[in-house]
Design a protein around this motif. Structure first.
Motif, PDB file in Angstrom:
ATOM      1  N   HIS A  71      -0.599  50.960 -49.209  1.00  0.00           N
ATOM      2  CA  HIS A  71      -0.277  49.521 -49.203  1.00  0.00           C
ATOM      3  C   HIS A  71      -0.474  48.956 -47.802  1.00  0.00           C
ATOM      4  O   HIS A  71       0.331  48.179 -47.295  1.00  0.00           O
ATOM      5  CB  HIS A  71       1.158  49.278 -49.683  1.00  0.00           C
ATOM      6  N   TRP A  72      -1.573  49.397 -47.191  1.00  0.00           N
ATOM      7  CA  TRP A  72      -1.884  48.950 -45.837  1.00  0.00           C
ATOM      8  C   TRP A  72      -2.065  47.437 -45.803  1.00  0.00           C
ATOM      9  O   TRP A  72      -2.677  46.877 -46.704  1.00  0.00           O
ATOM     10  CB  TRP A  72      -3.164  49.658 -45.367  1.00  0.00           C
ATOM     11  N   PRO A  73      -1.537  46.752 -44.824  1.00  0.00           N
ATOM     12  CA  PRO A  73      -0.893  47.258 -43.597  1.00  0.00           C
ATOM     13  C   PRO A  73       0.631  47.390 -43.688  1.00  0.00           C
ATOM     14  O   PRO A  73       1.283  47.702 -42.688  1.00  0.00           O
ATOM     15  CB  PRO A  73      -1.252  46.174 -42.596  1.00  0.00           C
ATOM     16  N   ASP A 517     -15.819  59.485 -40.720  1.00  0.00           N
ATOM     17  CA  ASP A 517     -16.220  59.601 -39.315  1.00  0.00           C
ATOM     18  C   ASP A 517     -16.095  58.298 -38.536  1.00  0.00           C
ATOM     19  O   ASP A 517     -16.255  58.291 -37.313  1.00  0.00           O
ATOM     20  CB  ASP A 517     -17.673  60.099 -39.234  1.00  0.00           C
ATOM     21  N   ALA A 518     -15.813  57.193 -39.249  1.00  0.00           N
ATOM     22  CA  ALA A 518     -15.702  55.903 -38.546  1.00  0.00           C
ATOM     23  C   ALA A 518     -14.491  55.922 -37.620  1.00  0.00           C
ATOM     24  O   ALA A 518     -13.424  56.429 -37.972  1.00  0.00           O
ATOM     25  CB  ALA A 518     -15.578  54.772 -39.558  1.00  0.00           C
ATOM     26  N   PRO A 519     -14.625  55.365 -36.426  1.00  0.00           N
ATOM     27  CA  PRO A 519     -13.486  55.341 -35.498  1.00  0.00           C
ATOM     28  C   PRO A 519     -12.402  54.381 -35.982  1.00  0.00           C
ATOM     29  O   PRO A 519     -12.683  53.377 -36.634  1.00  0.00           O
ATOM     30  CB  PRO A 519     -14.118  54.859 -34.186  1.00  0.00           C
ATOM     31  N   MET A 520     -11.201  54.716 -35.646  1.00  0.00           N
ATOM     32  CA  MET A 520     -10.080  53.813 -35.940  1.00  0.00           C
ATOM     33  C   MET A 520     -10.079  52.677 -34.913  1.00  0.00           C
ATOM     34  O   MET A 520     -10.547  52.865 -33.787  1.00  0.00           O
ATOM     35  CB  MET A 520      -8.771  54.588 -35.891  1.00  0.00           C
ATOM     36  N   PRO A 521      -9.578  51.479 -35.257  1.00  0.00           N
ATOM     37  CA  PRO A 521      -8.935  51.138 -36.535  1.00  0.00           C
ATOM     38  C   PRO A 521      -9.960  50.825 -37.622  1.00  0.00           C
ATOM     39  O   PRO A 521     -10.956  50.133 -37.374  1.00  0.00           O
ATOM     40  CB  PRO A 521      -8.108  49.914 -36.174  1.00  0.00           C
ATOM     41  N   ALA A 522      -9.707  51.336 -38.806  1.00  0.00           N
ATOM     42  CA  ALA A 522     -10.552  51.076 -39.976  1.00  0.00           C
ATOM     43  C   ALA A 522      -9.719  51.359 -41.214  1.00  0.00           C
ATOM     44  O   ALA A 522      -8.913  52.300 -41.228  1.00  0.00           O
ATOM     45  CB  ALA A 522     -11.798  51.955 -39.955  1.00  0.00           C
ATOM     46  N   ALA A 523      -9.880  50.539 -42.252  1.00  0.00           N
ATOM     47  CA  ALA A 523      -9.104  50.692 -43.482  1.00  0.00           C
ATOM     48  C   ALA A 523     -10.003  50.466 -44.684  1.00  0.00           C
ATOM     49  O   ALA A 523     -11.109  49.914 -44.563  1.00  0.00           O
ATOM     50  CB  ALA A 523      -7.930  49.716 -43.496  1.00  0.00           C
ATOM     51  N   VAL A 524      -9.521  50.890 -45.859  1.00  0.00           N
ATOM     52  CA  VAL A 524     -10.295  50.837 -47.099  1.00  0.00           C
ATOM     53  C   VAL A 524      -9.540  50.023 -48.138  1.00  0.00           C
ATOM     54  O   VAL A 524      -8.387  50.330 -48.461  1.00  0.00           O
ATOM     55  CB  VAL A 524     -10.569  52.257 -47.641  1.00  0.00           C
ATOM     56  N   LEU A 525     -10.184  48.976 -48.641  1.00  0.00           N
ATOM     57  CA  LEU A 525      -9.680  48.231 -49.789  1.00  0.00           C
ATOM     58  C   LEU A 525     -10.108  49.003 -51.030  1.00  0.00           C
ATOM     59  O   LEU A 525     -11.274  49.411 -51.138  1.00  0.00           O
ATOM     60  CB  LEU A 525     -10.284  46.827 -49.791  1.00  0.00           C
ATOM     61  N   THR A 526      -9.194  49.252 -51.972  1.00  0.00           N
ATOM     62  CA  THR A 526      -9.564  50.048 -53.140  1.00  0.00           C
ATOM     63  C   THR A 526      -8.809  49.567 -54.369  1.00  0.00           C
ATOM     64  O   THR A 526      -7.908  48.729 -54.258  1.00  0.00           O
ATOM     65  CB  THR A 526      -9.324  51.549 -52.893  1.00  0.00           C
ATOM     66  N   MET A 536      -7.240  61.629 -48.866  1.00  0.00           N
ATOM     67  CA  MET A 536      -7.131  63.007 -48.390  1.00  0.00           C
ATOM     68  C   MET A 536      -8.410  63.463 -47.702  1.00  0.00           C
ATOM     69  O   MET A 536      -8.382  64.361 -46.861  1.00  0.00           O
ATOM     70  CB  MET A 536      -6.801  63.952 -49.555  1.00  0.00           C
ATOM     71  N   PHE A 537      -9.550  62.844 -48.050  1.00  0.00           N
ATOM     72  CA  PHE A 537     -10.832  63.273 -47.507  1.00  0.00           C
ATOM     73  C   PHE A 537     -11.292  62.400 -46.341  1.00  0.00           C
ATOM     74  O   PHE A 537     -11.878  62.913 -45.390  1.00  0.00           O
ATOM     75  CB  PHE A 537     -11.882  63.268 -48.624  1.00  0.00           C
ATOM     76  N   HIS A 538     -11.004  61.090 -46.420  1.00  0.00           N
ATOM     77  CA  HIS A 538     -11.489  60.243 -45.312  1.00  0.00           C
ATOM     78  C   HIS A 538     -10.389  59.904 -44.299  1.00  0.00           C
ATOM     79  O   HIS A 538     -10.698  59.497 -43.173  1.00  0.00           O
ATOM     80  CB  HIS A 538     -12.150  58.969 -45.844  1.00  0.00           C
ATOM     81  N   GLY A 539      -9.116  60.031 -44.683  1.00  0.00           N
ATOM     82  CA  GLY A 539      -8.024  59.857 -43.735  1.00  0.00           C
ATOM     83  C   GLY A 539      -7.753  58.445 -43.277  1.00  0.00           C
ATOM     84  O   GLY A 539      -6.975  58.231 -42.341  1.00  0.00           O
ATOM     85  N   LYS A 540      -8.340  57.443 -43.912  1.00  0.00           N
ATOM     86  CA  LYS A 540      -8.153  56.054 -43.497  1.00  0.00           C
ATOM     87  C   LYS A 540      -7.060  55.376 -44.341  1.00  0.00           C
ATOM     88  O   LYS A 540      -6.819  55.741 -45.483  1.00  0.00           O
ATOM     89  CB  LYS A 540      -9.470  55.281 -43.643  1.00  0.00           C
ATOM     90  N   PRO A 541      -6.393  54.357 -43.785  1.00  0.00           N
ATOM     91  CA  PRO A 541      -5.425  53.593 -44.572  1.00  0.00           C
ATOM     92  C   PRO A 541      -6.095  52.946 -45.786  1.00  0.00           C
ATOM     93  O   PRO A 541      -7.261  52.533 -45.718  1.00  0.00           O
ATOM     94  CB  PRO A 541      -4.922  52.529 -43.600  1.00  0.00           C
ATOM     95  N   VAL A 542      -5.342  52.848 -46.894  1.00  0.00           N
ATOM     96  CA  VAL A 542      -5.870  52.221 -48.112  1.00  0.00           C
ATOM     97  C   VAL A 542      -4.896  51.151 -48.586  1.00  0.00           C
ATOM     98  O   VAL A 542      -3.691  51.203 -48.303  1.00  0.00           O
ATOM     99  CB  VAL A 542      -6.112  53.259 -49.233  1.00  0.00           C
ATOM    100  N   SER A 543      -5.427  50.200 -49.322  1.00  0.00           N
ATOM    101  CA  SER A 543      -4.618  49.069 -49.789  1.00  0.00           C
ATOM    102  C   SER A 543      -3.776  49.411 -50.999  1.00  0.00           C
ATOM    103  O   SER A 543      -2.834  48.690 -51.330  1.00  0.00           O
ATOM    104  CB  SER A 543      -5.535  47.892 -50.140  1.00  0.00           C
ATOM    105  N   TYR A 544      -4.097  50.506 -51.674  1.00  0.00           N
ATOM    106  CA  TYR A 544      -3.449  50.835 -52.950  1.00  0.00           C
ATOM    107  C   TYR A 544      -2.326  51.845 -52.739  1.00  0.00           C
ATOM    108  O   TYR A 544      -2.363  52.666 -51.816  1.00  0.00           O
ATOM    109  CB  TYR A 544      -4.475  51.419 -53.929  1.00  0.00           C
ATOM    110  N   ALA A 545      -1.312  51.811 -53.617  1.00  0.00           N
ATOM    111  CA  ALA A 545      -0.267  52.835 -53.670  1.00  0.00           C
ATOM    112  C   ALA A 545       0.213  52.945 -55.106  1.00  0.00           C
ATOM    113  O   ALA A 545       0.612  51.945 -55.711  1.00  0.00           O
ATOM    114  CB  ALA A 545       0.890  52.507 -52.747  1.00  0.00           C
TER     115      ALA A 545
END
Length: 630
Positions: A71-73, A517-526, A536-545
């Motif tokens: 539920h980023w951010p 591999d993208a540098p932070m800050p970076a997030a994924v809308l899903t 678990m594989f890309h390690g970036k924040p996601v909008s969903y929970a």
């Protein structure tokens, strides 16, 4: 039984339940890696739980009940959620040595082996306490343990609900509970408290189940000795031990309960199901569910009923239809009651009582919740006929005759009102229960009370196996053990299911390497829980929970137009004003959303992402579509 044989017996029982669990969950043990049991959305959530517990407790120590990258951010609270720490903590131990899907499969399979073993321990104790010999008790307990462990309830929930599949703590708690009441030894009190905490950390409602069961058991036992509301009640050693057990278990459960209570107000929102959505139909006790192996051999009408239960009553939640009690297995319980079971009436009453609670707020018969009032006449007739306290009453025979005549007349000619057959809704006890017992008005699931009915049934079946074995032992003790073991075959045949669905884990395309591999800050809308699993594989924040209960603090974000559009809500795709477009794009930029990952492609959603949000499609295949934001 010699000490050596006792040491051999326990590994043998564990090995037996390993083999039986492999049979009932096949082909799970042959597909542990690269595949996952069930494949439902809850399964992806549970795999993420295993990974998250390792991240929170080992990799980057933090509060495991708050996930800042969901539920980023805003972050997602996991207090009123099926995190099942007692099971998902295994992720800390297992994930360094195996993939997350293998770890999930191992933990789930282990629950079957452990449930078989702990229920066997309980039933063996009850049988030995009743005077059955050690070998016969060990064999007969196996029959009861198979009923509890391989019930349709357990097998159907194993396809999606790791928390509800963790049954092993319940019989172990009851073993400690009964031994504490019987012996008063401190070790059983400590064991009882530890088991209560374990049950709580598997599923919150299971703690309510064992508390309710314990209370009813003690009340029934006290009623045998005298009035409940009297001075002698508090002098009764049983009541005192029960009070000590309740206080000790309650104190042990305080640490995990405090965070729940602190986050109970304002009440989390029930976003997936309400307090009485899923209930048991009367026929469903005796007609197998759609995942039963008997489904293909049922008469056409029975098959249609089973399919309609899932379509009409359970929506897509097939795991909630596992209420089949069997055909021969209940007859074994009747046989046990006929031959005699210590506290047999109590086990029967508890089993029937919880079965009634599992039927929800109104009576359903054949998927109809409006039935003829003749049902009430039949129930009244059975109560008068079966209640033991009324057997010697002088009026009983006359009342039975009158009720029997009324039932016959009502069945021969339908009861009518205004010249049409009268149909009424018959309220069930759960409609009051859910407002009296804490928590159930906030999302209780009445259909799941069938678990406690299965527990009572399994005790009676264990005694049925013991009685059958005792009869055969008159000729040869070994024959008696063999007969008791043969009884265990009955529930294994009746409850067997179709092969478990064990789909393969999706293979992620190379675009996920770019996201990782993208540098932070970076997030994924899903758009759904698979996007959460991909974290678990890309390690970036996601909008969903995927959360069981939605905290009020997160509801505004979830209901925003941008998030509703990302998750494919139809009411999000209307006309967009320039101000709304600018606001959504600013939100994406401020919170560093670089990608949108969707698992369902639709032209309307595609146009919204590209035209309104400025996304550019960078990958599409049969599994996923990925957009990049500027």
């Amino acid at each position: 039984m010699s000490p050596l044989m006792r040491r051999v017996l326990h590994p043998l029982v564990l090995l037996t339940f390993f083999a039986l669990s492999a049979f009932h969950t096949w082909p799970l043990v042959s597909q542990l890696n690269g595949y996952v049991m069930g494949g439902r959305e809850d399964v992806y959530m549970n795999m993420w739980h295993l990974w998250w517990m390792r991240q929170a407790l080992w990799v980057q120590p933090q509060n495991p009940f708050f996930a800042p990258f969901l539920h980023w951010p805003l972050g997602a609270e996991l207090y009123w959620h099926t995190l099942a720490p007692a099971k998902t903590l295994w992720g800390v131990v297992l994930l360094p040595f195996m993939s997350v899907e293998t770890a999930y499969n191992v933990v789930l399979f282990g629950s079957f082996v452990l449930t078989g073993y702990t229920s066997w321990l309980l039933f063996r104790y009850l049988l030995e306490r009743a005077g059955h010999g050690p070998w016969l008790a060990a064999a007969a307990a196996l029959a009861g343990a198979c009923v509890f462990n391989f019930s349709r309830y357990h097998l159907t929930h194993a396809t999606a609900h790791l928390n509800l599949s963790a049954l092993e703590g319940l019989p172990l708690y009851l073993l400690c509970f009964f031994r504490w009441l019987d012996e008063g030894k401190r070790k059983w009190l400590v064991g009882l408290a530890l088991c209560a905490v374990y049950v709580l950390l598997c599923d919150y409602y299971y703690l309510v189940y064992i508390a309710l069961f314990s209370l009813l058991w003690v009340v029934a036992e006290r009623w045998k000795r005298g009035p409940l509301l009297s001075v002698d009640t508090w002098r009764d050693p049983l009541v005192r031990r029960a009070a000590v057990a309740g206080i000790t278990a309650g104190l042990a459960c305080v640490p995990p309960l405090v965070p729940l209570l602190l986050h109970a107000f304002p009440a989390p929102l029930q976003i997936h199901h309400g307090d009485s959505d899923y209930f048991t139909d009367l026929y469903a006790f005796f007609i197998p569910d759609t995942r039963s192996a008997w489904m293909t051999e049922l008469p056409a009408k029975a098959r249609e009923f089973s399919l309609n239960v899932m379509r009409m009553k359970m929506s897509t939640n097939a795991e909630e239809t596992g209420t089949f009690l069997g055909w021969v297995t209940p007859l074994l319980a009747v046989f046990a009651l006929w031959r005699g079971v210590p506290e047999g009436r109590r086990w029967l009453g508890l089993g029937l009582g919880f079965a009634v609670l599992s039927m929800g707020t109104v009576l359903n018969i054949g998927l109809e919740d409006r039935v003829s009032p003749v049902v009430l006449l039949i129930v009244t007739f059975l109560v008068v006929a079966l209640v033991p306290a009324w057997r010697e009453r002088v009026w009983r025979r006359d009342v039975l005759l009158l009720l029997g005549l009324a039932v016959y007349l009502a069945l021969s000619e339908p009861l009518t009102a205004f010249n049409v057959p009268l149909k009424v809704q018959i309220p069930m006890p759960y409609v009051v229960f859910k407002h009296v017992v804490p928590l159930f008005s906030r999302g209780g699931m009445p259909v799941r009370f069938i678990l406690l009915t299965v527990l009572s049934l399994s005790v009676l079946v264990a005694f049925a196996a013991a009685h059958a074995g005792a009869w055969a032992s008159r000729r040869d003790a070994r024959l008696g053990v063999a007969v008791a073991l043969a009884v265990a075959l009955i529930p294994n045949v009746e409850y067997r299911g179709l092969e478990m669905v064990v789909p393969s884990i999706p293979r992620l395309p190379p675009v996920f390497d770019e996201i990782r591999d993208a540098p932070m800050p970076a997030a994924v809308l899903t758009d759904n829980v698979q996007g959460q699993w991909e974290q678990m594989f890309h390690g970036k924040p996601v909008s969903y929970a995927r959360v069981s209960r939605l905290p009020v603090r997160e509801s505004a974000m979830v209901n925003s137009r941008l998030i509703r559009a990302a998750e494919g809500m139809r009411n999000a795709f209307g006309t967009v004003t320039p101000e709304e477009r600018e606001e959504m794009r600013r939100y994406l930029k401020e919170h560093h959303f670089k990608w949108y990952v969707t698992h369902y492609f639709h032209p309307v959603r595609h146009q919204f992402i590209t035209d309104e949000l400025g996304g550019e499609m960078v990958h599409q295949d049969g599994y996923v579509t990925v957009y990049r934001f500027p």
